[in-house]
Design a protein around this motif. Structure first.
Motif: not given
Lengths: 287, 309
Positions: B22-26, B216-221, B31-33, B204-209
């Motif tokens: 059930d992954l969601n998001g846009s 989901h975080s915006n690393l630049a921010e 560059a997304t990690g 941005e970083a997308l952390i999966l577990k």
């Protein structure tokens, strides 16, 4: 992205049509094969037999040669007829087996040994196209020593014997083509399957030869011990002979019909494709 | 703007086992990690985006193209650098990269030109006529990168690009990735279990577990925010440094003798802090911006409901 520029730049030029991409695989695989001197020498040697046959046809139409040999006035049909082309195809099929054992193993295994296949399939390119490209190399090689020189010999004979002979023997073209095609499929698909399953070329080539040699021996043993003809289905070389005999309208010593031989080819092809497809996968994560 | 990739209730199963759930998001970052422990589903997500795995439920889209219906379209826009060794040992680097570019649709001449350029770009220009079997592990990683960019993709998917690299080679790889990220028209998805790789290259970083997106975080921010957090170690002075800093608009918390943490006010310049230290006769022995934010985020994301990792 010119060499002197040290930054990345995208590509905006024209691209090739997708349907043609399998030819890239065939071209590179063919290029890899011709680097083997042994293979090139063997292909060249295969042509010697065809050249010998061409000389024979010419001699059969040369009165001086025939009189020297003392067969002047012999029936031309017995000299160059269905038997001649049948024997030609038999010899070339034997050579094709050796050629397949030399060329086939090096087709898939290099791509599978170090997972190069993942990179092929991560592009707009399917497994079917990949296989088609690889098979095309064997098709070209084996066609080059079977039906293509056969066609050449047929053309020489037609030219020397006249249009009446050509019209009377046109059916032999089908024999040459379909007899060769049967042999090419019978040889190339197991060769690709062995190439996918055995990483070492020598092992894959040896396995192909063993399939034909041991298969034939085992088939005969089954026939002798069980007093059946079922063993013929294990002898792939017998099956090729059965189909080629039927195509050249020759009596067959085997109990298996040509139709059954074609059916076995279909089964063998499906088995080989299933074996190959099991190995040609883009995934690198174990399920 | 079309997102780089979109996930809508995406689930992937292998037999009875659910790998992605059930992954969601846009996601539209340059560059997304993709971060996560082993077995979190990072590589499965990449393989799904490439169309190698069919979703059991939901859908994934890359540049608006469905992975289920248009995988070829997607693959023509993507350059993929797999995690494991992927090469053809007997080929030279230039013919290998050229063949891969041709398979992506480049005409032979253009493919040859791009192969040379890509190999120069990654730093293998001098070794491009050597057989790949003679390459070191670091060089093989670079060849994988060269083949991934040779056809000029719009999206570059890098699966553990720094695996097995020594520190200088890793540094070089990170520099290359950053260079490509900053160039026009290329998006990057970087999959790694190394936080530093993601931190240094991604926006941005997308952390999966366990197959789920846990953060989901915006690393630049985050980085921008971190520029406002300081850790200071001082020596000397009469103890009024923290109070004086607060008067300049910083929030200060003293965490020990001579140690303090500060939150800088908007527009505050570090120079003022040094000037203040000079006035108060305080020596600044250590001054660090907070750097461990991604690690904090990751560890928090990995915590179970009971607070354990």
């Amino acid at each position: 992205m010119a060499v002197y520029r040290k930054s990345y730049r995208g590509y905006s030029g024209k691209t090739t049509p997708e349907w043609r991409r399998f030819l890239v695989v065939a071209r590179y695989a063919g290029r890899r094969l011709v680097r083997s001197r042994l293979l090139v020498a063997f292909v060249a040697a295969c042509f010697l037999y065809s050249i010998g046959c061409a000389v024979y046809i010419y001699a059969c139409h040369n009165k001086l040669v025939l009189s020297v040999l003392g067969v002047l006035g012999a029936n031309q049909a017995t000299l160059v007829g269905s038997t001649f082309f049948y024997v030609f195809l038999q010899v070339e099929t034997g050579l094709a087996l050796i050629l397949t054992a030399l060329a086939g193993p090096g087709l898939l295994s290099p791509d599978l040994t170090d997972q190069g296949i993942v990179l092929y399939l991560s592009r707009p390119f399917s497994r079917a196209e990949y296989l088609l490209g690889k098979w095309l190399v064997l098709l070209a090689l084996l066609s080059g020593i079977t039906w293509l020189p056969g066609l050449g010999l047929f053309a020489i004979q037609s030219d020397l014997a006249g249009s009446a002979w050509l019209l009377a023997n046109l059916w032999m073209l089908a024999g040459l083509f379909f007899g060769s095609f049967y042999a090419i499929l019978m040889l190339s698909l197991p060769a690709l399957a062995f190439s996918a399953w055995f990483r070492r070329k020598l092992v894959a080539g040896g396995a192909l030869l063993l399939l034909f040699i041991l298969g034939s021996g085992f088939g005969q043993a089954v026939n002798a011990s069980l007093r059946t003809h079922a063993g013929d289905f294990l002898a792939l070389d017998h099956l090729m002979r059965i189909v080629q005999s039927a195509l050249f309208r020759r009596p067959s010593a085997h109990a298996v019909s040509a139709g059954a031989a074609w059916a076995e080819l279909a089964l063998l092809s499906m088995l080989c494709l299933a074996l190959i497809i099991r190995k040609i996968r883009a995934r690198e994560v174990a399920q | 703007m079309t997102p780089v990739f979109e996930l809508s209730q995406l689930s992937v199963r292998f037999g009875p086992k659910t790998i992605l759930s059930d992954l969601n998001g846009s996601y539209s970052a340059r560059a997304t990690g993709l971060l996560g422990p082993n077995g979190a589903g990072k590589s499965t997500l990449i393989n799904t985006l490439l169309g190698f795995y069919q979703p059991a439920a939901g859908a994934a889209r890359v540049f608006g193209f469905s992975t289920r219906a248009e995988p070829r379209r997607i693959r023509s826009l993507v350059g993929y650098m797999p995690e494991h060794e992927s090469f053809i040992a007997e080929m030279t680097a230039v013919s290998f990269v050229r063949m891969m570019a041709e398979l992506s649709g480049l005409p032979p001449d253009a493919a040859l030109e791009r192969a040379h350029e890509s190999l120069y770009f990654v730093g293998l220009g001098e070794a491009r006529y050597r057989a790949l079997s003679t390459y070191s592990l670091g060089m093989k990683q670079l060849v994988k990168l060269a083949q991934a960019i040779a056809h000029g993709p719009r999206l570059l998917i890098l699966d553990e690009p720094t695996n097995g690299l020594d520190p200088p080679a890793r540094e070089r790889m990170i520099r290359l990735i950053r260079g490509m990220r900053d160039s026009q028209g290329l998006n990057i998805i970087l999959c790694s279990h190394l936080l530093r790789d993601v931190e240094e290259t991604c926006d941005e970083a997308l952390i999966l577990k366990d197959g789920c997106i846990v953060h989901h975080s915006n690393l630049a921010e985050e980085r921008k925010a971190n520029r406002r957090f300081l850790e200071l170690e001082t020596y000397g002075g009469d103890g009024g440094f923290a109070d004086a800093a607060e008067k300049l608009g910083c929030e200060c918390a003293v965490s020990g003798p001579g140690r303090m943490r500060m939150v800088l006010s908007e527009g505050f310049e570090i120079r003022s802090l040094f000037r203040l230290a000079a006035e108060k006769n305080v020596r600044i022995r250590r001054l660090n911006f907070r750097r461990d934010s991604l690690q904090d985020i990751f560890l928090k994301a990995m915590e179970g409901s009971d607070g354990r990792l």
